[in-house]
Scaffold this motif. Structure first.
Motif: not given
Length: 499
Positions: A378-380, A401-408, A425-427, A444-454
């Motif tokens: 499940s998600a964090i 699973t799930g995405t990382l939170p937008s606010d850290l 997954s996600g950005s 954060l290796s070995h996941n399904i993260l996508s898009n650009l490095v911010p």
């Protein structure tokens, strides 16, 4: 006529003046916890009225003069600890027949334990550890029938612990840790019924701990970690008679047996229970809650199975919990979130499954959380990233699973984040950089993260390790990585980066 000089706990430097030895009526000289250097003037050891010589915690050096007996007929207290004295332990001390306290520990003396100490019949405190002492412990020390404290730890003593020490029935403190003592655990210990502190860790002691350890009704600290001791965990049953016990450490031995209910019959005063790296089996009983004052529980590196009992949430004083490297299973109970004083939780390398309890976000004192190498899914919980005290977060090697939170932005103290080997997954969150985190390790290796490095990652100026490998990241490698001057490890392999 001066009889009392007390200048301790200051910032005095320089040498002790020779003239002090010319004060004929001086009874007390206290200069501990200063920055004094040089040697002690020989004249001090000829002061016939001196009763107390207290020079601990300075930078005093050189050998102490005294091939002949000191002329200190009235001396009773002589702590010389925490200096840089060297050479032999001065034979002159043997003339101090009224001496009650001798402190020579934490110096650079290179000698054997002097057998002549046994001639100082008034001694009740001997502290000579943390020196370069060699050879055996003289059995003749048992003549010191008034001795209460014996500290010979942190040296190079060898041989067995002499059985004669069993005659020292006034002992309350026996500290022989970090030597090279061999032979079986001393059977005479059960005779020392006044013993409060027993520390024999980091030696080469073998065999079982005799059940007579239960005779020590005043025992407060029992530390035997890192010996090749063996035997059953029935010593817990024996130690249950020690109702004053607060500190129990048997780690790094070869004890076998199950964590039975006797484990929870230990003193309700117990604050520290450390038993890592043994061969302990069985499951943690629900009666663990009987140890109401426990603030440290470390059972890692054993073969403990079963689940974490809900009753662990009743340990309101618990600050440190380590159950890692076992074969425990089941969910992480939500009741863990009631441990409001806890700052460290290590549950890694087990078979825990299910979700990460949202209640962990209630742990406002939490600094270290490791749930890696389990079967969590499940998600964090988003609120977990609101813990402003968190220093290290390791959730790697699960199926999260799930995405990382937008606010850290709440992770003001974070130093390490490892969520590798999951199914995130996600950005990558832009807030990783915008929050001015002082993080040094990010994996954060070995996941399904996508898009650009911010672009905001350029503000992670304290990074030493950054691993984003085995994801689905795209775009170019940011040039600002060249400005991260602390960076020693950078892994961007197995992505869709280009350019």
């Amino acid at each position: 006529s001066l009889s009392y000089i007390s200048l301790g706990n200051n910032s005095l430097s320089g040498h002790i003046p020779d003239g002090i030895g010319s004060l004929p009526m001086l009874r007390v000289l206290i200069v501990q916890k200063n920055q004094l250097s040089g040697s002690i003037p020989p004249t001090i050891f000829n002061m016939s009225m001196l009763e107390v010589l207290y020079v601990t915690e300075n930078n005093l050096t050189g050998p102490i003069p005294g091939n002949k007996s000191f002329n200190l007929p009235m001396i009773q207290v002589m702590p010389l600890s925490y200096n840089k004295f060297q050479g032999l332990i001065p034979l002159g001390i043997v003339g101090c027949q009224k001496l009650q306290i001798i402190g020579l520990d934490n110096n650079l003396f290179a000698d054997r334990v002097p057998a002549w100490l046994a001639r100082l019949s008034q001694l009740y405190w001997i502290s000579i550890g943390a020196n370069d002492l060699i050879g055996p412990i003289p059995g003749v020390l048992s003549n010191l029938t008034m001795l209460s404290i014996l500290d010979m730890a942190f040296s190079n003593l060898s041989g067995t612990i002499p059985e004669e020490l069993g005659k020292m029935t006034q002992l309350t403190y026996l500290h022989l840790s970090k030597n090279q003592l061999t032979g079986p655990f001393p059977a005479f210990i059960g005779n020392l019924t006044l013993l409060s502190i027993l520390e024999l860790d980091a030696n080469l002691l073998t065999g079982p701990v005799p059940r007579t350890i239960g005779n020590l009704s005043s025992l407060n600290r029992f530390i035997v970690r890192h010996n090749p001791l063996q035997g059953e965990l029935d010593i817990f049953a024996a130690l249950s008679n020690c109702r004053q016990l607060q500190y129990l450490d048997i780690a790094g031995n070869s004890f076998i047996g199950t964590v039975a209910d006797s484990f929870a019959n230990l003193s309700s005063q117990l604050e520290v229970l450390v038993a890592y790296s043994n061969n302990i089996t069985g499951s943690i009983p629900a009666t663990i809650s009987n140890l109401a004052n426990l603030n440290m529980l470390d059972l890692s590196y054993n073969q403990i199975t079963g689940t974490i009992p809900d009753s662990i949430g009743l340990l309101e004083s618990l600050q440190f919990l380590d159950l890692s490297m076992n074969t425990m299973f089941g969910p992480v109970p939500a009741r863990v979130g009631t441990l409001r004083t806890i700052n460290t939780i290590y549950l890694d390398n087990n078979y825990f499954d299910g979700s990460i309890p949202d209640s962990l976000s209630n742990l406002s004192a939490l600094q270290y959380l490791s749930l890696s190498n389990n079967r969590l899914s499940s998600a964090i919980p988003t609120n977990l990233f609101n813990l402003s005290t968190l220093l290290e977060l390791d959730l790697s090697h699960n199926t999260i699973t799930g995405t990382l939170p937008s606010d850290l932005s709440s992770l003001k103290a974070i130093d390490l984040i490892d969520i590798s080997m999951n199914h995130l997954s996600g950005s990558l969150p832009i807030s990783f950089g915008e929050s001015n985190l002082l993080i040094t390790y990010l994996n954060l290796s070995h996941n399904i993260l996508s898009n650009l490095v911010p672009n905001s990652f350029k503000r992670l100026i304290t990074l030493e390790t950054l691993d984003l490998s085995y994801n689905d990241l795209s775009g170019g490698i940011p040039k600002y990585f060249a400005n991260l001057t602390y960076l020693t490890t950078l892994n961007l392999s197995f992505n869709n980066l280009e350019g």
